[in-house]
Structure formats: structure tokens, C-alpha cells
Motif scaffolding. Structure first.
Motif, PDB file in Angstrom:
ATOM      1  N   ILE A  50     -22.002   2.171  -7.802  1.00  0.00           N
ATOM      2  CA  ILE A  50     -22.708   0.936  -7.151  1.00  0.00           C
ATOM      3  C   ILE A  50     -21.614   0.526  -6.431  1.00  0.00           C
ATOM      4  O   ILE A  50     -20.782  -0.997  -6.945  1.00  0.00           O
ATOM      5  CB  ILE A  50     -23.217   0.146  -8.063  1.00  0.00           C
ATOM      6  N   LEU A  51     -22.151   0.347  -4.824  1.00  0.00           N
ATOM      7  CA  LEU A  51     -20.465  -0.699  -4.071  1.00  0.00           C
ATOM      8  C   LEU A  51     -20.879  -1.817  -3.835  1.00  0.00           C
ATOM      9  O   LEU A  51     -20.167  -2.799  -4.346  1.00  0.00           O
ATOM     10  CB  LEU A  51     -20.646   0.333  -3.333  1.00  0.00           C
ATOM     11  N   ALA A  52     -21.895  -2.232  -3.493  1.00  0.00           N
ATOM     12  CA  ALA A  52     -22.701  -3.179  -3.178  1.00  0.00           C
ATOM     13  C   ALA A  52     -24.754  -3.843  -3.156  1.00  0.00           C
ATOM     14  O   ALA A  52     -24.735  -2.706  -3.362  1.00  0.00           O
ATOM     15  CB  ALA A  52     -22.074  -4.088  -1.695  1.00  0.00           C
ATOM     16  N   GLU A  53     -24.164  -4.568  -3.411  1.00  0.00           N
ATOM     17  CA  GLU A  53     -25.848  -5.970  -3.613  1.00  0.00           C
ATOM     18  C   GLU A  53     -25.867  -6.756  -2.184  1.00  0.00           C
ATOM     19  O   GLU A  53     -25.293  -7.273  -2.392  1.00  0.00           O
ATOM     20  CB  GLU A  53     -26.426  -5.617  -4.735  1.00  0.00           C
ATOM     21  N   GLU A  54     -26.970  -6.392  -1.416  1.00  0.00           N
ATOM     22  CA  GLU A  54     -27.016  -6.819   0.009  1.00  0.00           C
ATOM     23  C   GLU A  54     -28.165  -7.174   0.206  1.00  0.00           C
ATOM     24  O   GLU A  54     -29.353  -6.761  -0.085  1.00  0.00           O
ATOM     25  CB  GLU A  54     -26.011  -6.308   1.237  1.00  0.00           C
ATOM     26  N   ALA A  55     -28.209  -8.387   1.124  1.00  0.00           N
ATOM     27  CA  ALA A  55     -29.630  -8.792   1.964  1.00  0.00           C
ATOM     28  C   ALA A  55     -29.245  -7.827   2.818  1.00  0.00           C
ATOM     29  O   ALA A  55     -28.835  -8.124   3.937  1.00  0.00           O
ATOM     30  CB  ALA A  55     -29.427 -10.144   2.079  1.00  0.00           C
ATOM     31  N   VAL A  56     -30.725  -7.746   3.604  1.00  0.00           N
ATOM     32  CA  VAL A  56     -30.907  -6.411   4.477  1.00  0.00           C
ATOM     33  C   VAL A  56     -31.576  -7.610   5.081  1.00  0.00           C
ATOM     34  O   VAL A  56     -32.902  -7.913   5.284  1.00  0.00           O
ATOM     35  CB  VAL A  56     -31.506  -5.269   4.578  1.00  0.00           C
ATOM     36  N   ILE A  57     -31.377  -8.142   6.809  1.00  0.00           N
ATOM     37  CA  ILE A  57     -32.341  -8.456   7.314  1.00  0.00           C
ATOM     38  C   ILE A  57     -32.726  -8.280   8.886  1.00  0.00           C
ATOM     39  O   ILE A  57     -32.122  -6.835   9.158  1.00  0.00           O
ATOM     40  CB  ILE A  57     -31.400  -9.910   8.540  1.00  0.00           C
TER      41      ILE A  57
END
Length: 153
Positions: A50-57
Motif C-alpha cells: 500500500i503506497l498511499a491513500e489519496e483524494a481523487v479530484i
């Protein structure tokens, strides 16, 4: 290569579907205890699964109605031409993605713009001024048919 067992895959399947779930809820869906879920997630993060948790805009919701894929061939006469092109392309705010290839095309940039007039401005003032361009081809984006980064676990 990292080996995942059935529990890891179950956790990742649910995590991919809803990354904002609380650990307790994720654990319940995966059929494990919250402590087990937390330890497994922590291990997968530390091992680089798991590299990252990000917001998708949704950039179109912000008024960017155009997406253009630009394919470049780089003039590689100078030793650092490729690196200099990439470094300069990173500085263009309208560039969403940079991909590199082996073959006829060296680099692909995904560029967004508010409209054709804005795209023309970005293309002339920011893209064509990038260093070491030998050739460029523009492909106007019409529709996104599939976009998914979920793995079949």
C-alpha cells in the motif's frame, strides 16, 4: 516479491473498494478482528504494498473540460536531454501525468485545459518551450471508457 495470503487479499479487496472505511469496519467486512486488520494494513504499508491513500479530484468539475495526450520524441543529442525535458514538464501545472516509453514515442504527457483557447495558450507558452523536443503529436481526448487501479485480488 511480497507474498499475500487469503486474509491479506480479502482486506485489500475491501480496502480498494472503500479506502476511507474505519479499520473496525474494514475488519468486519474482511472477517477479521480490528487488531488483525490494523497489523496487516501496517505490514502491507511498511512492505510497500500500500503506497498511499489519496483524494481523487474530478478536474472537470473545476472547469477543466479538455484533456489532450501529447506524445513526444526527444532530441537525445545531449546526454541530459531526457532528464531536462522531464524536469521541465513536471513544472507545468496543467500536466496531470507523465509517462515514458521505449519505442517511437519517448514521453507522453496528459494535459488538461479549461477550453480550446486555454489549451492553445498552455501549448504555445508552456509545452512548446519544453527543452529538447524533436517531435510532438497531439491526441484530443474524447471519452474515458475505463479508469481503474483496482487489482483483481
Amino acid at each position: 516479491m511480497i507474498i499475500l495470503d487469503d486474509v491479506d487479499r480479502r482486506i485489500l479487496r475491501h480496502f480498494q473498494a472503500e479506502p476511507a472505511l474505519a479499520t473496525a469496519d474494514l475488519a468486519e467486512r474482511a472477517g477479521v478482528t480490528a487488531a488483525t486488520c490494523w497489523r496487516r494494513l501496517d505490514r502491507m504499508r511498511s512492505e510497500g504494498v500500500i503506497l498511499a491513500e489519496e483524494a481523487v479530484i474530478d478536474w472537470s468539475a473545476l472547469g477543466y473540460t479538455l484533456e489532450v495526450s501529447l506524445r513526444f520524441t526527444i532530441d537525445k543529442d545531449q546526454p541530459r536531454a531526457f532528464d531536462e525535458f522531464i524536469a521541465a514538464a513536471r513544472e507545468v501545472p496543467e500536466v496531470l501525468e507523465i509517462q515514458t516509453f521505449l519505442g517511437l514515442v519517448d514521453v507522453r504527457l496528459s494535459v488538461i485545459a479549461r477550453d480550446l483557447r486555454h489549451y492553445q495558450e498552455v501549448y504555445r507558452e508552456r509545452i512548446l518551450t519544453l527543452p529538447h523536443i524533436a517531435d510532438v503529436e497531439a491526441l484530443m481526448h474524447i471519452a474515458r471508457i475505463k479508469t481503474d487501479e483496482v487489482l483483481p485480488l
